[in-house]
Design a protein around this motif. Structure first.
Motif: not given
Length: 216
Positions: A37, A150, A156
């Motif tokens: 992320v 994710p 993400t």
């Protein structure tokens, strides 16, 4: 454990894990595998424009916008990501247009604006200049997005503001530069692990761009 204690523990663990953070080139290479992320601070803005509070999300004249430099910065990051074949999954942004636009330029796709990433300073100039990480509720909302795994094989992307990053990771994170990303590795069964920080210059260096590029 109450929210304040949990955030304090997270900030402490994040600070400890920074000592073991990967170098930016290695970290960028690792992103090709997915499972990370990235939480970006939006790129440079036009300081002559001011936010109006309460926020008017559909009124561009009532928001500070990206500057031409900021758009160029976001495009450079996006170009490096595409050249490195880094897989992108969900892209969430603040509801303010500067973050929405930065998210689109970085990812090359449509984004999902959410309240959790919207500027927690509430258009306070002093709050933006000196983020203290004192908004525990805002910090918890950001951490929930960071801790969410994710989609398989993707990363993400989150695009937010300096104040939200400080709220989530402590006031020491208030030094985050425009366009810089904090990178976390998803664990699936617990809080994500801090993996490192990536600045604009790191993307440019990894992509082998010629010339000095645009500095944040």
């Amino acid at each position: 454990m109450n929210v304040l204690c949990r955030l304090a523990l997270i900030a402490l663990l994040a600070g400890i894990s920074r000592h073991a953070a990967a170098d930016a080139p290695d970290l960028i290479s690792s992103l090709k595998q997915g499972g990370y992320v990235l939480i970006f601070r939006h790129t440079a803005t036009d300081d002559s424009q001011k936010d109006v509070y309460p926020f008017k999300f559909d009124d561009m004249s009532a928001q500070r916008q990206l500057s031409d430099k900021g758009r160029d910065m976001a495009r450079q990051i996006g170009t490096a990501i595409r050249e490195q074949a880094i897989p992108i999954g969900d892209v969430y942004t603040s509801r303010l247009n500067r973050a929405v636009e930065a998210g689109r330029l970085i990812s090359g796709r449509e984004v999902k604006p959410v309240d959790a990433l919207t500027d927690s300073s509430n258009a306070s100039a002093s709050g933006m200049a000196n983020p203290t990480g004192a908004n525990a509720k805002a910090g918890q909302a950001v951490r929930q997005l960071v801790d969410a795994p994710p989609k398989p094989g993707t990363n993400t992307f989150l695009v937010t503001h300096k104040t939200n990053i400080a709220d989530a990771f402590g006031k020491e994170a208030g030094d985050v530069q425009e366009g810089e990303a904090f990178v976390y590795k998803a664990n699936g069964s617990g809080p994500a692990t801090f993996a490192g920080r990536i600045k604009l210059a790191d993307w440019n260096a990894r992509a082998g761009s010629e010339g000095p590029g645009i500095q944040p």
